[in-house]
Design an enzyme around this catalytic site. Structure first.
Site, PDB file in Angstrom:
ATOM      1  CG  MET A  37     -25.186  26.293 -39.141  1.00  0.00           C
ATOM      2  SD  MET A  37     -24.562  28.176 -38.619  1.00  0.00           S
ATOM      3  CE  MET A  37     -24.600  28.830 -40.371  1.00  0.00           C
ATOM      4  CE1 TYR A  94     -33.344  29.723 -43.567  1.00  0.00           C
ATOM      5  CE2 TYR A  94     -32.144  27.802 -42.791  1.00  0.00           C
ATOM      6  CZ  TYR A  94     -32.537  29.260 -42.641  1.00  0.00           C
ATOM      7  OH  TYR A  94     -31.652  29.788 -41.771  1.00  0.00           O
ATOM      8  NE  ARG A 103      -3.435   8.698 -50.636  1.00  0.00           N
ATOM      9  CZ  ARG A 103      -4.023   8.255 -49.634  1.00  0.00           C
ATOM     10  NH1 ARG A 103      -5.486   8.460 -49.509  1.00  0.00           N
ATOM     11  NH2 ARG A 103      -3.597   7.132 -48.731  1.00  0.00           N
ATOM     12  CE  LYS A 107      -6.603   8.179 -42.563  1.00  0.00           C
ATOM     13  NZ  LYS A 107      -5.709   7.430 -44.020  1.00  0.00           N
TER      14      LYS A 107
HETATM   15  C1  LIG Z   1      -6.223   6.163 -44.158  1.00  0.00           C
HETATM   16  C2  LIG Z   1      -4.928   5.076 -44.403  1.00  0.00           C
HETATM   17  C3  LIG Z   1      -5.026   3.719 -43.742  1.00  0.00           C
HETATM   18  C4  LIG Z   1      -6.313   3.293 -43.236  1.00  0.00           C
HETATM   19  O1  LIG Z   1      -7.426   3.173 -44.233  1.00  0.00           O
HETATM   20  P1  LIG Z   1      -8.870   2.356 -43.878  1.00  0.00           P
HETATM   21  O2  LIG Z   1      -9.531   2.350 -45.155  1.00  0.00           O
HETATM   22  O3  LIG Z   1      -9.441   3.616 -43.047  1.00  0.00           O
HETATM   23  O4  LIG Z   1      -8.686   1.147 -43.209  1.00  0.00           O
HETATM   24  C5  LIG Z   1      -3.921   2.967 -43.961  1.00  0.00           C
HETATM   25  N1  LIG Z   1      -2.992   3.455 -44.749  1.00  0.00           N
HETATM   26  C6  LIG Z   1      -3.067   4.569 -45.330  1.00  0.00           C
HETATM   27  C7  LIG Z   1      -1.452   5.110 -45.910  1.00  0.00           C
HETATM   28  C8  LIG Z   1      -3.850   5.541 -45.214  1.00  0.00           C
HETATM   29  O5  LIG Z   1      -3.705   6.640 -45.485  1.00  0.00           O
END
Ligand SMILES: *Cc1c(COP(=O)(O)O)cnc(C)c1O
Length: 344
Positions: A290, A242, A128, A33
């Site tokens: 930046m 800055y 979640r 992802k």
């Molecule tokens: C992001 C995620 C993972 C992978 O988690 P890592 O800690 O990066 O290994 C696996 N399952 C779900 C549901 C996630 O959201």
């Protein structure tokens, strides 16, 4: 070359996957992802598919469609956000497997795409995503009759092996799924390291593949070299950057490198960060701008072409600590202006 070079070592990525796979009792998938945690879901996905990964996980249907274009037919692509309103065409065209998170999503899915594969995500306490126990037990028989491809849940505290939440979630997951003849997955990177009780039929690591904690034995996958644009000498009392936040206390040589917070080198790492010229540390001085960072290179004999931020001396995790964040955020913030160099 005026832009910084991000080097992505696919050999290290593959070795990290193999190391986690060797720990896993069942199959090992891969989470790609957020564009492969910032490294490029296309290059990462191709490299992992080549060594035999057959199940990939993404966050959204759009990410899934792009990954399908890259991988072609064959590997399973699971979508954590499930089947949202507006996702149907992408799920059908991409042959994606949505992880259904609620009864609403389940109804939407079987109505819009009857017979199309799906998985189920259960909430075992993280609150979640996923069906809660009461919701799940109400629809479980109907859902199982449709033949889900996979049932998953996610651990909230797996980066802390001693946390009582781990065993609590494991127990809840077992209570919700024991006796069902459907493949199960509970462990991401952290859960994989907790031991075999957490592995079930498949583990699904993400961050460990990319060299991040909690997989302490991970090989670093990225290095980042920032070219020096200009060098100047300052005398005691002169300031840099800055807000005049750094004041020279001795005759100093300052290098200005290409790269800044617009490239994901977040301002917060500021004074705690270090750049490296081969083995010599060069402290960052003044604020991160930046597009630019200034570093003290007084102690170098020669001015190099570039200074390194990520590499053998400094991991994603070190930089994250300097910035008060976690490796995940440093990786997924890596910018779009870098020249990307891939080691295969
Ligand atoms: C992001 C995620 C993972 C992978 O988690 P890592 O800690 O990066 O290994 C696996 N399952 C779900 C549901 C996630 O959201």
């Amino acid at each position: 070359m005026t832009s910084a070079t991000l080097t992505i070592d696919l050999r290290a990525l593959v070795r990290n996957w193999r190391a986690l796979d060797a720990l896993s009792t069942g199959e090992t998938g891969a989470v790609v992802k957020a564009n492969g945690y910032g490294l490029g879901a296309d290059v990462v996905g191709r490299a992992l598919a080549k060594v035999g990964v057959r199940r990939f996980f993404v966050a959204t249907a759009l990410e899934g469609t792009a990954l399908r274009d890259t991988l072609g037919a064959g590997p399973d692509i699971f979508v954590f956000s499930g089947h949202m309103h507006g996702d149907t065409d992408a799920i059908r065209a991409g042959i994606l497997t949505p992880m259904l998170n609620s009864v609403d999503q389940m109804l939407r899915h079987v109505e819009a795409l009857p017979g199309h594969p799906f998985g189920i995500q259960l909430d075992t306490g993280m609150n979640r995503l996923g069906m809660e126990p009461s919701e799940w037990f109400a629809v479980r028989d109907i859902a199982i009759a449709q033949g889900p491809a996979l049932i998953v849940s996610h651990l909230a505290c797996a980066d802390d092996a001693d946390h009582p939440m781990n065993a609590h979630q494991l127990e809840t997951f077992q209570a919700m799924t024991d006796g069902l003849d459907i493949p199960r997955s509970l462990a991401a990177t952290g859960g994989t390291l907790l031991g075999q009780a957490y592995h079930f039929d498949m583990t699904r690591p993400g961050v460990g593949l990319y060299g991040g904690m909690p997989f302490a034995k991970a090989l670093p996958v990225v290095s980042l070299d920032l070219p020096i644009i200009q060098v100047r000498d300052v005398v005691p009392g002169e300031t840099v950057g800055y807000g005049n936040s750094w004041v020279a206390e001795r005759d100093s040589r300052i290098a200005t490198v290409s790269g800044g917070y617009a490239d994901g080198l977040i301002r917060a790492m500021g004074a705690n960060a270090t750049l490296y010229a081969e083995d010599t540390p060069c402290p960052v001085v003044g604020r991160v701008s930046m597009d630019l960072i200034t570093a003290d290179i007084t102690d170098l004999g020669e001015v190099p072409d570039s200074l390194q931020l990520l590499g053998k001396h400094q991991t994603v995790e070190t930089v994250a600590t300097a910035a008060g964040t976690i490796g995940y955020e440093i990786l997924t913030s890596l910018g779009h202006r870098y020249h990307r160099s891939i080691i295969e």
